[in-house]
Design a protein around this motif. Structure first.
Motif, PDB file in Angstrom:
ATOM      1  N   ASP A  85      68.147  56.214  53.745  1.00  0.00           N
ATOM      2  CA  ASP A  85      67.016  56.922  54.342  1.00  0.00           C
ATOM      3  C   ASP A  85      65.827  56.749  53.407  1.00  0.00           C
ATOM      4  OD1 ASP A  85      65.556  58.396  56.119  1.00  0.00           O
ATOM      5  OD2 ASP A  85      66.375  60.340  55.516  1.00  0.00           O
ATOM      6  N   GLY A  86      64.669  56.468  53.986  1.00  0.00           N
ATOM      7  CA  GLY A  86      63.455  56.355  53.177  1.00  0.00           C
ATOM      8  C   GLY A  86      63.505  55.253  52.130  1.00  0.00           C
ATOM      9  N   GLY A  87      64.251  54.191  52.413  1.00  0.00           N
ATOM     10  CA  GLY A  87      64.240  53.039  51.511  1.00  0.00           C
ATOM     11  C   GLY A  87      65.169  53.147  50.328  1.00  0.00           C
ATOM     12  N   VAL A  88      66.020  54.163  50.308  1.00  0.00           N
ATOM     13  CA  VAL A  88      67.010  54.267  49.227  1.00  0.00           C
ATOM     14  C   VAL A  88      68.380  54.577  49.837  1.00  0.00           C
ATOM     15  CG1 VAL A  88      65.399  55.004  47.429  1.00  0.00           C
ATOM     16  CG2 VAL A  88      66.489  56.716  48.895  1.00  0.00           C
ATOM     17  N   ILE A  89      69.417  54.291  49.042  1.00  0.00           N
ATOM     18  CA  ILE A  89      70.753  54.693  49.457  1.00  0.00           C
ATOM     19  C   ILE A  89      70.930  56.143  49.035  1.00  0.00           C
ATOM     20  CG2 ILE A  89      73.219  54.328  49.127  1.00  0.00           C
ATOM     21  CD1 ILE A  89      72.527  51.343  48.695  1.00  0.00           C
ATOM     22  N   VAL A  90      71.103  57.007  50.030  1.00  0.00           N
ATOM     23  CA  VAL A  90      71.183  58.442  49.749  1.00  0.00           C
ATOM     24  C   VAL A  90      72.600  58.806  49.346  1.00  0.00           C
ATOM     25  CG1 VAL A  90      70.952  60.732  50.776  1.00  0.00           C
ATOM     26  CG2 VAL A  90      69.283  58.943  51.326  1.00  0.00           C
ATOM     27  N   GLU A  91      73.545  58.190  50.016  1.00  0.00           N
ATOM     28  CA  GLU A  91      74.931  58.587  49.808  1.00  0.00           C
ATOM     29  C   GLU A  91      75.828  57.405  50.109  1.00  0.00           C
ATOM     30  OE1 GLU A  91      75.706  62.188  51.827  1.00  0.00           O
ATOM     31  OE2 GLU A  91      77.810  62.300  51.244  1.00  0.00           O
ATOM     32  N   GLN A  92      76.869  57.214  49.337  1.00  0.00           N
ATOM     33  CA  GLN A  92      77.823  56.162  49.653  1.00  0.00           C
ATOM     34  C   GLN A  92      79.213  56.561  49.215  1.00  0.00           C
ATOM     35  OE1 GLN A  92      77.524  52.547  47.202  1.00  0.00           O
ATOM     36  NE2 GLN A  92      75.749  53.497  46.229  1.00  0.00           N
ATOM     37  N   GLY A  93      80.176  55.907  49.852  1.00  0.00           N
ATOM     38  CA  GLY A  93      81.557  56.230  49.507  1.00  0.00           C
ATOM     39  C   GLY A  93      82.470  55.785  50.619  1.00  0.00           C
ATOM     40  N   ASP A  94      83.706  56.269  50.604  1.00  0.00           N
ATOM     41  CA  ASP A  94      84.560  55.816  51.699  1.00  0.00           C
ATOM     42  C   ASP A  94      84.192  56.560  52.970  1.00  0.00           C
ATOM     43  OD1 ASP A  94      87.324  57.529  50.344  1.00  0.00           O
ATOM     44  OD2 ASP A  94      86.496  57.909  52.341  1.00  0.00           O
ATOM     45  N   PRO A  95      84.490  55.958  54.116  1.00  0.00           N
ATOM     46  CA  PRO A  95      83.950  56.462  55.384  1.00  0.00           C
ATOM     47  C   PRO A  95      84.347  57.909  55.676  1.00  0.00           C
ATOM     48  CG  PRO A  95      85.450  54.575  55.727  1.00  0.00           C
ATOM     49  CD  PRO A  95      85.222  54.685  54.280  1.00  0.00           C
ATOM     50  N   GLU A  96      85.563  58.276  55.339  1.00  0.00           N
ATOM     51  CA  GLU A  96      85.974  59.655  55.621  1.00  0.00           C
ATOM     52  C   GLU A  96      85.065  60.633  54.892  1.00  0.00           C
ATOM     53  OE1 GLU A  96      87.790  60.786  57.905  1.00  0.00           O
ATOM     54  OE2 GLU A  96      88.155  58.707  58.482  1.00  0.00           O
ATOM     55  N   GLN A  97      84.674  60.225  53.697  1.00  0.00           N
ATOM     56  CA  GLN A  97      83.823  61.107  52.911  1.00  0.00           C
ATOM     57  C   GLN A  97      82.389  61.134  53.467  1.00  0.00           C
ATOM     58  OE1 GLN A  97      83.357  59.839  48.802  1.00  0.00           O
ATOM     59  NE2 GLN A  97      81.365  60.870  48.856  1.00  0.00           N
ATOM     60  N   VAL A  98      81.788  59.936  53.668  1.00  0.00           N
ATOM     61  CA  VAL A  98      80.365  59.895  54.069  1.00  0.00           C
ATOM     62  C   VAL A  98      80.164  60.374  55.500  1.00  0.00           C
ATOM     63  CG1 VAL A  98      78.338  58.424  54.353  1.00  0.00           C
ATOM     64  CG2 VAL A  98      79.880  58.050  52.424  1.00  0.00           C
ATOM     65  N   ILE A  99      81.027  59.914  56.401  1.00  0.00           N
ATOM     66  CA  ILE A  99      80.858  60.308  57.797  1.00  0.00           C
ATOM     67  C   ILE A  99      81.584  61.627  58.087  1.00  0.00           C
ATOM     68  CG2 ILE A  99      81.249  59.627  60.206  1.00  0.00           C
ATOM     69  CD1 ILE A  99      81.007  56.715  59.264  1.00  0.00           C
ATOM     70  N   GLY A 100      82.756  61.785  57.467  1.00  0.00           N
ATOM     71  CA  GLY A 100      83.562  62.972  57.744  1.00  0.00           C
ATOM     72  C   GLY A 100      83.061  64.208  57.016  1.00  0.00           C
ATOM     73  N   ALA A 101      82.679  64.045  55.752  1.00  0.00           N
ATOM     74  CA  ALA A 101      82.285  65.217  54.970  1.00  0.00           C
ATOM     75  C   ALA A 101      81.060  64.906  54.122  1.00  0.00           C
ATOM     76  CB  ALA A 101      83.454  65.661  54.076  1.00  0.00           C
ATOM     77  N   PRO A 102      79.920  64.647  54.792  1.00  0.00           N
ATOM     78  CA  PRO A 102      78.728  64.255  54.034  1.00  0.00           C
ATOM     79  C   PRO A 102      78.260  65.368  53.088  1.00  0.00           C
ATOM     80  CG  PRO A 102      78.165  64.724  56.323  1.00  0.00           C
ATOM     81  CD  PRO A 102      79.654  64.763  56.223  1.00  0.00           C
ATOM     82  N   GLN A 103      77.738  64.958  51.943  1.00  0.00           N
ATOM     83  CA  GLN A 103      77.309  65.933  50.940  1.00  0.00           C
ATOM     84  C   GLN A 103      75.820  66.248  51.081  1.00  0.00           C
ATOM     85  OE1 GLN A 103      79.644  67.298  48.750  1.00  0.00           O
ATOM     86  NE2 GLN A 103      80.908  66.211  50.249  1.00  0.00           N
ATOM     87  N   HIS A 104      75.018  65.206  51.410  1.00  0.00           N
ATOM     88  CA  HIS A 104      73.565  65.408  51.390  1.00  0.00           C
ATOM     89  C   HIS A 104      73.050  65.940  52.720  1.00  0.00           C
ATOM     90  CE1 HIS A 104      72.473  63.471  47.524  1.00  0.00           C
ATOM     91  NE2 HIS A 104      73.694  62.979  47.663  1.00  0.00           N
ATOM     92  N   GLU A 105      72.029  66.743  52.606  1.00  0.00           N
ATOM     93  CA  GLU A 105      71.447  67.355  53.792  1.00  0.00           C
ATOM     94  C   GLU A 105      70.962  66.294  54.786  1.00  0.00           C
ATOM     95  OE1 GLU A 105      71.458  70.207  55.947  1.00  0.00           O
ATOM     96  OE2 GLU A 105      72.054  70.552  53.867  1.00  0.00           O
ATOM     97  N   ARG A 106      70.306  65.224  54.264  1.00  0.00           N
ATOM     98  CA  ARG A 106      69.769  64.192  55.152  1.00  0.00           C
ATOM     99  C   ARG A 106      70.892  63.480  55.900  1.00  0.00           C
ATOM    100  NH1 ARG A 106      65.431  60.527  52.089  1.00  0.00           N
ATOM    101  NH2 ARG A 106      66.491  61.094  50.170  1.00  0.00           N
ATOM    102  N   THR A 107      72.006  63.223  55.206  1.00  0.00           N
ATOM    103  CA  THR A 107      73.151  62.580  55.860  1.00  0.00           C
ATOM    104  C   THR A 107      73.698  63.490  56.953  1.00  0.00           C
ATOM    105  OG1 THR A 107      73.662  61.879  53.616  1.00  0.00           O
ATOM    106  CG2 THR A 107      75.206  61.226  55.337  1.00  0.00           C
ATOM    107  N   LYS A 108      73.796  64.768  56.617  1.00  0.00           N
ATOM    108  CA  LYS A 108      74.345  65.708  57.595  1.00  0.00           C
ATOM    109  C   LYS A 108      73.488  65.747  58.854  1.00  0.00           C
ATOM    110  CE  LYS A 108      76.453  68.868  54.257  1.00  0.00           C
ATOM    111  NZ  LYS A 108      76.221  70.124  53.546  1.00  0.00           N
ATOM    112  N   SER A 109      72.165  65.854  58.676  1.00  0.00           N
ATOM    113  CA  SER A 109      71.334  65.998  59.871  1.00  0.00           C
ATOM    114  C   SER A 109      71.308  64.696  60.670  1.00  0.00           C
ATOM    115  CB  SER A 109      69.926  66.467  59.504  1.00  0.00           C
ATOM    116  OG  SER A 109      69.153  65.390  59.038  1.00  0.00           O
ATOM    117  N   PHE A 110      71.337  63.534  59.968  1.00  0.00           N
ATOM    118  CA  PHE A 110      71.400  62.260  60.696  1.00  0.00           C
ATOM    119  C   PHE A 110      72.677  62.181  61.524  1.00  0.00           C
ATOM    120  CE2 PHE A 110      73.131  57.889  60.720  1.00  0.00           C
ATOM    121  CZ  PHE A 110      72.214  57.304  61.556  1.00  0.00           C
ATOM    122  N   LEU A 111      73.803  62.493  60.881  1.00  0.00           N
ATOM    123  CA  LEU A 111      75.086  62.387  61.589  1.00  0.00           C
ATOM    124  C   LEU A 111      75.164  63.377  62.741  1.00  0.00           C
ATOM    125  CD1 LEU A 111      77.420  61.783  58.553  1.00  0.00           C
ATOM    126  CD2 LEU A 111      77.031  60.229  60.473  1.00  0.00           C
ATOM    127  N   ALA A 112      74.594  64.552  62.531  1.00  0.00           N
ATOM    128  CA  ALA A 112      74.603  65.544  63.608  1.00  0.00           C
ATOM    129  C   ALA A 112      73.859  64.999  64.822  1.00  0.00           C
ATOM    130  CB  ALA A 112      73.961  66.838  63.120  1.00  0.00           C
TER     131      ALA A 112
END
Lengths: 257, 266
Positions: free
Chosen positions: A215-242
């Protein structure tokens, strides 16, 4: 960098005029790995992918593929690209050539394979994507899903070390997406190294070894898919996935809808 | 009147107007004189076989020569127009503006008289002079047409070609130019038809009877036959060239139509 690293991107910056699209991206893809990049439109994910084979020239930073620094001005970029397959959102099949010629033209002109050899390779790849009966068709006689599978077969015919996918299913009618994802899944199972920009969360979850959220030209969060998609840590990831996973219920944050 | 009645009344009025125009021409023209001048079978018969074996043949030869040079030169100029090297772009631009703006007549005279003056001792072959004259004019038109065609090929085609490891030149030759030609086929066919008619200026260069093309042949025949019929015969011979060209153009367009939309999809 270990021998197993296929793509290594460090501190990558890219601007279009005043618009900073990439603001320092680091990325590493190991051999046989499938890495999916997700994120909102305008986040720079396609630009990042296009920098990996230098379709976009980065302003700063380094991109190396198979240990070759592609940002070196003296690099033989054409030679490097032979080993990097690319699949585009809009397919970009050569409109004046039939399916078989689409698959053989670069093999013959770039790899200097003879006609017979090139056609053997092409037919094997067409069979792999399930379109062996379409070799005489022209691109505009095929459905979008078929065109995209031909485009994948075209890239595979160069025997690449790594495949880049730039939103390969975004231009497709929903019922055709499955065929293309099926081919990609099969490729992943065969051990192809893949870097995929996608909005297909289920695919990323099932197939990816690693997911990057940009988001915004940087990698905000990375990891295995269960973690990033299943249990995102960052607010921006959460709202995008929602918004992506449940597009009709994204609450009061977007009053326009 | 209802809407439908008004529509049919209007339609009837259009047919009536057409009929009136035809009748006016039919009654005012001097048909006997016209028939005598333009449809004199005896005079027409006298044109053959030379009108075919010499004049039509020469027109075709000059057209082919001029078009070949014009196409080759036009392609080079189009690529120069798109070059990253400034002076190439400027030269191509200047060439196009210059030769597009001049009447073909002047070019023929300039080539016919200018080249022997500029390079003393060169005896310019007539066919070469005609080829050069027609070629340098048509190249100016075709360069712009071809450039537009090259630019109309979607960027994604070049990106796909480059991503497969093709060099910029290879991508241009193998992927872009073939598709550009399909795009510019209709305007190029137009160029060819205009060029066919411009060969009528060859009389400024070709003087011997066996080098005459259709227009000059017909003009000369006016004097010998005392009839306007040779004009009609010559005119029909031009159509013998241009109408099949149009048909070929239509066929090619239909055939390439399948492949024209490059890339498909978006």
């Amino acid at each position: 960098m270990s021998d197993n690293t296929v793509i290594e991107v460090s501190e990558l910056h890219k601007a279009f005029g005043d618009l900073q699209v990439l603001r320092g991206v680091d990325l590493r893809v190991e051999r046989g790995e499938v890495v999916c990049i997700i994120g909102p439109s305008g986040s720079g994910k396609s630009t990042l992918l296009r920098c990996v084979n230098m379709l976009e020239q980065p302003n700063a930073g380094r991109v190396s593929v198979d240990g070759v620094d592609l940002t070196d001005p003296d690099v033989d970029i054409d030679a490097a690209r032979r080993r990097i397959g690319m699949v585009f959102q809009s397919f970009n099949l050569f409109g004046h050539l039939n399916v078989l010629d689409n698959l053989t033209v670069a093999q013959r002109k770039v790899l200097k394979r003879d006609k017979e050899n090139a056609e053997t390779v092409a037919r094997a790849n067409l069979t792999k994507v399930g379109l062996s009966e379409k070799e005489k068709s022209f691109p505009n006689q095929l459905s979008g899903g078929q065109q995209q599978r031909v485009a994948i077969a075209r890239a595979l015919s160069m025997d690449p070390d790594v495949m880049l996918f730039d939103e390969p299913t975004s231009a497709l009618d929903p019922e055709l997406v499955g065929d293309v994802l099926g081919v990609m899944r099969q490729l992943a199972d065969e051990g192809m190294t893949m870097l995929v920009v996608t909005h297909e969360m289920q695919f990323a979850r099932d197939v990816a070894d690693k997911v990057l959220f940009m988001d915004g030209g940087v990698i905000v969060e990375q990891g295995d898919p269960e973690q990033v998609i299943g249990a995102p840590q960052h607010e921006r990831t959460k709202s995008f996935l929602a918004r992506v996973l449940d597009p009709t219920h994204h609450g009061p944050s977007d009053p326009a809808l | 009147m209802t809407r439908r009645q008004r529509a049919s009344a209007f339609r009837a009025a259009q047919y009536a107007l057409l009929l009136v125009i035809i009748l006016v021409f039919a009654f005012t023209a001097n048909w006997t004189q016209l028939r005598h001048s333009f449809f004199n079978l005896e005079a027409a018969a006298k044109q053959f076989p030379d009108v075919i074996t010499v004049a039509l043949k020469n027109t075709i030869v000059y057209t082919v020569l001029g078009f070949s040079l014009g196409l080759a030169l036009g392609l080079v100029l189009a690529l120069m127009r798109l070059s990253s090297v400034g002076p190439y772009r400027w030269f191509a631009r200047a060439y196009i503006e210059f030769f597009r703006g001049l009447p073909a007549l002047l070019i023929f005279i300039a080539v016919g008289t200018g080249i022997p003056l500029a390079f003393p001792g060169t005896s310019l072959n007539r066919n070469v002079a005609i080829m050069v004259s027609l070629g340098i004019i048509s190249a100016a038109y075709m360069a712009e047409t071809i450039r537009a065609g090259i630019q109309a090929v979607p960027r994604g085609q070049i990106e796909a070609a480059r991503s497969l490891g093709m060099s910029p030149g290879r991508a241009m030759i193998t992927i872009v130019i073939p598709q550009a030609f399909r795009i510019v086929l209709p305007p190029l066919a137009n160029e060819l038809i205009m060029l066919t008619k411009d060969t009528s200026l060859a009389f400024l260069l070709a003087t011997t009877p066996d080098q005459q093309e259709l227009a000059q042949f017909a003009r000369q025949a006016l004097n010998t036959t005392q009839s306007l019929t040779p004009i009609l015969v010559g005119g029909l011979c031009y159509l013998v060239i241009t109408i099949p060209l149009s048909l070929v153009q239509q066929r090619l367009e239909r055939r390439f139509g399948a492949g024209v939309k490059p890339g498909g999809g978006v």
